[in-house]
Write a protein that holds these residues in place. Sequence first.
Motif, PDB file in Angstrom:
ATOM      1  N   THR A  62       0.837  -1.186   0.000  1.00 34.88           N
ATOM      2  CA  THR A  62       0.000   0.000   0.000  1.00 34.88           C
ATOM      3  C   THR A  62       0.877   1.241   0.000  1.00 34.88           C
ATOM      4  N   ASN A  63       0.306   2.328  -0.406  1.00 39.26           N
ATOM      5  CA  ASN A  63       1.035   3.579  -0.423  1.00 39.26           C
ATOM      6  C   ASN A  63       1.043   4.151   0.979  1.00 39.26           C
ATOM      7  N   ARG A  64       2.193   4.565   1.465  1.00 36.19           N
ATOM      8  CA  ARG A  64       2.279   5.042   2.830  1.00 36.19           C
ATOM      9  C   ARG A  64       1.650   6.415   3.013  1.00 36.19           C
ATOM     10  N   PHE A  65       1.396   7.141   1.924  1.00 31.11           N
ATOM     11  CA  PHE A  65       0.814   8.462   2.027  1.00 31.11           C
ATOM     12  C   PHE A  65      -0.712   8.422   2.023  1.00 31.11           C
ATOM     13  N   LEU A  66      -1.296   7.309   1.635  1.00 29.17           N
ATOM     14  CA  LEU A  66      -2.748   7.181   1.638  1.00 29.17           C
ATOM     15  C   LEU A  66      -3.195   6.646   2.985  1.00 29.17           C
ATOM     16  N   PRO A  67      -4.278   7.168   3.541  1.00 32.45           N
ATOM     17  CA  PRO A  67      -4.736   6.660   4.837  1.00 32.45           C
ATOM     18  C   PRO A  67      -5.302   5.252   4.693  1.00 32.45           C
ATOM     19  N   GLN A  68      -5.113   4.460   5.719  1.00 31.30           N
ATOM     20  CA  GLN A  68      -5.644   3.104   5.715  1.00 31.30           C
ATOM     21  C   GLN A  68      -7.141   3.159   5.967  1.00 31.30           C
ATOM     22  N   LYS A  69      -7.895   2.398   5.211  1.00 31.48           N
ATOM     23  CA  LYS A  69      -9.338   2.323   5.396  1.00 31.48           C
ATOM     24  C   LYS A  69      -9.627   1.062   6.199  1.00 31.48           C
ATOM     25  N   TYR A  70     -10.237   1.229   7.349  1.00 31.53           N
ATOM     26  CA  TYR A  70     -10.593   0.095   8.175  1.00 31.53           C
ATOM     27  C   TYR A  70     -12.039  -0.260   7.905  1.00 31.53           C
ATOM     28  N   ARG A  71     -12.272  -1.525   7.704  1.00 32.65           N
ATOM     29  CA  ARG A  71     -13.618  -2.000   7.419  1.00 32.65           C
ATOM     30  C   ARG A  71     -14.373  -2.156   8.737  1.00 32.65           C
ATOM     31  N   ALA A  72     -15.537  -1.564   8.804  1.00 29.17           N
ATOM     32  CA  ALA A  72     -16.362  -1.676  10.000  1.00 29.17           C
ATOM     33  C   ALA A  72     -16.912  -3.088  10.096  1.00 29.17           C
ATOM     34  N   LYS A  73     -16.982  -3.596  11.313  1.00 27.46           N
ATOM     35  CA  LYS A  73     -17.541  -4.924  11.513  1.00 27.46           C
ATOM     36  C   LYS A  73     -19.051  -4.840  11.345  1.00 27.46           C
ATOM     37  N   MET A  74     -19.572  -5.625  10.418  1.00 28.69           N
ATOM     38  CA  MET A  74     -21.000  -5.608  10.148  1.00 28.69           C
ATOM     39  C   MET A  74     -21.650  -6.734  10.933  1.00 28.69           C
ATOM     40  N   THR A  75     -22.193  -6.407  12.083  1.00 23.67           N
ATOM     41  CA  THR A  75     -22.915  -7.381  12.875  1.00 23.67           C
ATOM     42  C   THR A  75     -24.403  -7.093  12.737  1.00 23.67           C
ATOM     43  N   CYS A  76     -25.195  -8.123  12.925  1.00 25.25           N
ATOM     44  CA  CYS A  76     -26.627  -7.970  12.666  1.00 25.25           C
ATOM     45  C   CYS A  76     -27.328  -7.132  13.724  1.00 25.25           C
ATOM     46  N   ASN A  77     -26.729  -6.944  14.910  1.00 29.34           N
ATOM     47  CA  ASN A  77     -27.393  -6.085  15.885  1.00 29.34           C
ATOM     48  C   ASN A  77     -27.312  -4.614  15.461  1.00 29.34           C
ATOM     49  N   ASN A  78     -26.243  -4.242  14.717  1.00 28.48           N
ATOM     50  CA  ASN A  78     -26.128  -2.876  14.201  1.00 28.48           C
ATOM     51  C   ASN A  78     -26.764  -2.736  12.819  1.00 28.48           C
ATOM     52  N   TYR A  79     -26.647  -3.758  12.003  1.00 32.16           N
ATOM     53  CA  TYR A  79     -27.167  -3.757  10.635  1.00 32.16           C
ATOM     54  C   TYR A  79     -28.048  -4.987  10.442  1.00 32.16           C
TER      55      TYR A  79
END
Length: 157
Positions: A62-79
């Motif tokens: 990955t490019n060190r200048f681009l921010p890392q995108k963290y994937r949100a945990k998709m649990t059924c109680n939230n979604y």
Amino acid sequence: MKCAKILVLLAMVMAMALAITISAAEASRDESFLGNKEGSEVADSSEISSPEDEAPISLRGTNRFLPQKYRAKMTCNNYPRVCHIRGSPGPDCCKKKCVNVLIDRLNCGMCGKKCKYPEICCKGRCVNPLSDRRHCGSCSNKCNKGSFCVYGMCSYA
């Protein structure tokens, strides 16, 4: 004289190339050693972790200048709609997991209702497939009139 200068210059270039190769090999060996050593005070750049995830995330590729995108945990109680997508284990949400309460032994009919050891969940009810005439051996396997379900088989004797 001109030939000697070219040979000296060529020797210097080859020596520099050899030095760069050796230092790169030592650096990769040191990185693998530090990565495997527990309790080391030197932090490796590949061991940066997000607050949500405990597992380290590799920055390799990955490019060190681009921010890392963290994937949100998709649990059924939230979604809650996540349980309705194709490939989901079931349409119902129990303890942050998608399940089907019509066939799940640990959530039979409703969340948290467990079937006993020999029982299975058929249409949201716990039944014993070894002796139940309507569910003999498996769900919805009905025995003929006048026959009994013994050891999960109709008319065993």
